[in-house]
Motif scaffolding. Structure first.
Motif, PDB file in Angstrom:
ATOM      1  N   VAL A 247      60.942  21.292   7.334  1.00  0.00           N
ATOM      2  CA  VAL A 247      60.525  20.469   6.200  1.00  0.00           C
ATOM      3  C   VAL A 247      61.206  20.950   4.920  1.00  0.00           C
ATOM      4  O   VAL A 247      61.607  20.140   4.081  1.00  0.00           O
ATOM      5  N   TYR A 248      61.385  22.238   4.778  1.00  0.00           N
ATOM      6  CA  TYR A 248      62.073  22.782   3.599  1.00  0.00           C
ATOM      7  C   TYR A 248      63.496  22.232   3.517  1.00  0.00           C
ATOM      8  O   TYR A 248      63.967  21.829   2.439  1.00  0.00           O
ATOM      9  N   ARG A 249      64.190  22.212   4.675  1.00  0.00           N
ATOM     10  CA  ARG A 249      65.552  21.682   4.677  1.00  0.00           C
ATOM     11  C   ARG A 249      65.562  20.188   4.359  1.00  0.00           C
ATOM     12  O   ARG A 249      66.444  19.687   3.640  1.00  0.00           O
ATOM     13  N   LYS A 250      64.604  19.446   4.910  1.00  0.00           N
ATOM     14  CA  LYS A 250      64.524  18.006   4.625  1.00  0.00           C
ATOM     15  C   LYS A 250      64.366  17.740   3.129  1.00  0.00           C
ATOM     16  O   LYS A 250      64.904  16.765   2.597  1.00  0.00           O
ATOM     17  N   GLN A 251      63.583  18.615   2.471  1.00  0.00           N
ATOM     18  CA  GLN A 251      63.353  18.434   1.027  1.00  0.00           C
ATOM     19  C   GLN A 251      64.447  19.083   0.190  1.00  0.00           C
ATOM     20  O   GLN A 251      64.395  19.038  -1.045  1.00  0.00           O
ATOM     21  N   ASP A 252      65.422  19.698   0.868  1.00  0.00           N
ATOM     22  CA  ASP A 252      66.511  20.379   0.174  1.00  0.00           C
ATOM     23  C   ASP A 252      65.978  21.452  -0.781  1.00  0.00           C
ATOM     24  O   ASP A 252      66.543  21.689  -1.856  1.00  0.00           O
ATOM     25  N   GLY A 253      64.857  22.062  -0.392  1.00  0.00           N
ATOM     26  CA  GLY A 253      64.293  23.137  -1.195  1.00  0.00           C
ATOM     27  C   GLY A 253      63.606  22.701  -2.476  1.00  0.00           C
ATOM     28  O   GLY A 253      63.284  23.522  -3.329  1.00  0.00           O
ATOM     29  N   ILE A 254      63.359  21.416  -2.607  1.00  0.00           N
ATOM     30  CA  ILE A 254      62.764  20.886  -3.839  1.00  0.00           C
ATOM     31  C   ILE A 254      61.262  20.688  -3.642  1.00  0.00           C
ATOM     32  O   ILE A 254      60.831  20.066  -2.670  1.00  0.00           O
ATOM     33  N   CYS A 255      60.475  21.203  -4.574  1.00  0.00           N
ATOM     34  CA  CYS A 255      59.016  21.050  -4.511  1.00  0.00           C
ATOM     35  C   CYS A 255      58.646  19.574  -4.596  1.00  0.00           C
ATOM     36  O   CYS A 255      59.151  18.839  -5.452  1.00  0.00           O
ATOM     37  N   ALA A 256      57.752  19.126  -3.709  1.00  0.00           N
ATOM     38  CA  ALA A 256      57.386  17.702  -3.654  1.00  0.00           C
ATOM     39  C   ALA A 256      56.608  17.246  -4.878  1.00  0.00           C
ATOM     40  O   ALA A 256      56.476  16.039  -5.106  1.00  0.00           O
ATOM     41  N   ILE A 257      56.113  18.151  -5.707  1.00  0.00           N
ATOM     42  CA  ILE A 257      55.343  17.760  -6.889  1.00  0.00           C
ATOM     43  C   ILE A 257      56.139  17.934  -8.178  1.00  0.00           C
ATOM     44  O   ILE A 257      56.360  16.974  -8.920  1.00  0.00           O
ATOM     45  N   PHE A 262      63.345  25.751  -5.203  1.00  0.00           N
ATOM     46  CA  PHE A 262      62.877  27.122  -4.981  1.00  0.00           C
ATOM     47  C   PHE A 262      63.419  27.641  -3.648  1.00  0.00           C
ATOM     48  O   PHE A 262      63.788  26.862  -2.764  1.00  0.00           O
ATOM     49  N   GLY A 263      63.438  28.953  -3.522  1.00  0.00           N
ATOM     50  CA  GLY A 263      63.745  29.555  -2.240  1.00  0.00           C
ATOM     51  C   GLY A 263      62.567  29.376  -1.297  1.00  0.00           C
ATOM     52  O   GLY A 263      61.415  29.214  -1.736  1.00  0.00           O
ATOM     53  N   ASN A 285      53.064  15.269   8.451  1.00  0.00           N
ATOM     54  CA  ASN A 285      52.008  15.437   7.452  1.00  0.00           C
ATOM     55  C   ASN A 285      52.210  16.707   6.636  1.00  0.00           C
ATOM     56  O   ASN A 285      51.291  17.199   5.981  1.00  0.00           O
ATOM     57  N   CYS A 286      53.430  17.239   6.650  1.00  0.00           N
ATOM     58  CA  CYS A 286      53.723  18.497   5.955  1.00  0.00           C
ATOM     59  C   CYS A 286      54.654  18.256   4.772  1.00  0.00           C
ATOM     60  O   CYS A 286      55.612  17.481   4.872  1.00  0.00           O
ATOM     61  N   GLN A 287      54.342  18.907   3.676  1.00  0.00           N
ATOM     62  CA  GLN A 287      55.244  18.920   2.525  1.00  0.00           C
ATOM     63  C   GLN A 287      55.296  20.342   1.984  1.00  0.00           C
ATOM     64  O   GLN A 287      54.322  21.097   2.069  1.00  0.00           O
ATOM     65  N   MET A 288      56.445  20.712   1.430  1.00  0.00           N
ATOM     66  CA  MET A 288      56.607  22.047   0.878  1.00  0.00           C
ATOM     67  C   MET A 288      56.419  21.990  -0.635  1.00  0.00           C
ATOM     68  O   MET A 288      57.024  21.155  -1.321  1.00  0.00           O
ATOM     69  N   LEU A 289      55.549  22.856  -1.127  1.00  0.00           N
ATOM     70  CA  LEU A 289      55.257  22.936  -2.554  1.00  0.00           C
ATOM     71  C   LEU A 289      55.540  24.344  -3.056  1.00  0.00           C
ATOM     72  O   LEU A 289      55.389  25.320  -2.309  1.00  0.00           O
ATOM     73  N   CYS A 290      55.930  24.447  -4.323  1.00  0.00           N
ATOM     74  CA  CYS A 290      56.041  25.776  -4.911  1.00  0.00           C
ATOM     75  C   CYS A 290      54.634  26.357  -5.028  1.00  0.00           C
ATOM     76  O   CYS A 290      53.637  25.615  -5.014  1.00  0.00           O
ATOM     77  N   ARG A 291      54.532  27.639  -5.144  1.00  0.00           N
ATOM     78  CA  ARG A 291      53.221  28.288  -5.163  1.00  0.00           C
ATOM     79  C   ARG A 291      52.325  27.797  -6.308  1.00  0.00           C
ATOM     80  O   ARG A 291      51.148  27.492  -6.080  1.00  0.00           O
ATOM     81  N   PRO A 292      52.831  27.687  -7.548  1.00  0.00           N
ATOM     82  CA  PRO A 292      51.957  27.199  -8.626  1.00  0.00           C
ATOM     83  C   PRO A 292      51.421  25.794  -8.367  1.00  0.00           C
ATOM     84  O   PRO A 292      50.238  25.514  -8.601  1.00  0.00           O
ATOM     85  N   CYS A 293      52.269  24.886  -7.842  1.00  0.00           N
ATOM     86  CA  CYS A 293      51.817  23.525  -7.580  1.00  0.00           C
ATOM     87  C   CYS A 293      50.789  23.492  -6.446  1.00  0.00           C
ATOM     88  O   CYS A 293      49.823  22.729  -6.497  1.00  0.00           O
TER      89      CYS A 293
END
Length: 300
Positions: A247-257, A262-263, A285-293
């Protein structure tokens, strides 16, 4: 042997009680040793036993000091459970009666302990657990305070009645017994929810539903979850490392919010549709978010 001096000037054994009783029982012909009863021994051997001087240490001090002594005394022997040590420190009629209810196999709480509590009844784990429940605390200080407050009582019947009330509440609230009920912190739940009106039929249906849910990883957590609504008890299934990387690769490392990059180490997997709304732990049903978001979303 180690004896403790009570405030009233009387004594109680804090170590060596079992050995002392064994000697007395042998001399009074309760059992044989190597096929010989005491009366079968030669007269000189009988005299040697009867004349043997037992070394006794008299100890005075606070309850905490006596507990420390008992731990030190037993450091080279079989490791003692904490409650075994406490029983020695607070020895008296209350402890004796409490052990009658909670510490003897095939008596008192034993059958109920096998159903709802963890630990061996003869190693005092059942008694320790019930004291924690009754005291409303889960720490050493709370247990000591409770035992110190009650150790001069003539009996432990109130503690036994409290325990029976907890069991009655469990069985009237969760009407089908399951092995996953063993080890739940029932006393804390009883203390908080005993006066709340609960529907056992609805609760049973919810238990069945949760038991069939593949997302629930901790069956014993179902019971506190139903009462508290806190998902932490269920240990819900999490996204594994491979799924996160894909999922991280699909989002190209970009936070969904926040849409910042981010790494992978600084991002966390999140359910798009939460479990409470029927969401599953699957890649779609998975999305990658940065820790603060992710923290901010969880707090809402």
């Amino acid at each position: 042997m180690y004896w403790s001096v009570r405030e009233d000037g009387t004594y109680e054994i804090i170590d060596g009680q079992q050995r002392t009783i064994s000697i007395a029982q042998y001399v009074t012909r309760v059992f044989a040793f190597k096929g010989l009863y005491f009366q079968n021994l030669p007269k000189d051997k009988q005299k040697q036993i009867l004349d043997y001087a037992l070394q006794v240490y008299l100890c005075t001090g606070t309850d905490s000091e006596r507990l420390d002594w008992f731990e030190t005394i037993n450091i080279a022997g079989v490791v003692q459970e904490k409650q075994e040590l406490r029983n020695a420190v607070y020895a008296g009629p209350w402890v004796t009666d409490a052990k009658r209810y909670f510490s003897r196999p095939r008596q008192g709480a034993d059958n109920l302990e096998n159903s709802y509590l963890l630990g061996q009844v003869n190693r005092q784990k059942c008694l320790e657990t019930v004291i924690k429940w009754a005291s409303g605390r889960n720490d050493e200080e709370g247990i000591r305070e409770y035992m110190g407050r009650h150790h001069k009582n003539k009996d432990a019947e109130p503690l036994w009645n409290y325990f029976l009330s907890v069991i009655e509440w469990i069985e009237s609230t969760f009407t089908t017994y399951r092995k996953s009920m063993k080890g739940v912190d029932w006393g804390s739940l009883y203390n908080t929810y005993k006066d709340k009106r609960l529907d056992p039929v609805k609760i049973e249906a919810e238990v069945e539903k949760l038991l069939d849910d593949d997302e629930v990883q901790r069956e014993s957590g179902i019971y506190p979850y139903i009462l508290t609504g806190e998902q932490k008890h269920l240990n819900l299934r999490a996204f594994d490392a491979r799924m996160k990387r894909r999922v991280y690769r699909k989002q190209d490392g970009i936070c969904a919010i926040c849409k910042n990059k981010f790494g992978l180490a600084n991002m966390e997997a999140d359910h798009i549709t939460p479990w409470s709304e029927g969401g599953k732990t699957v890649e779609d049903n998975c999305q990658m978010l940065c820790r603060p978001c992710n923290r901010e979303k969880a707090a809402k």
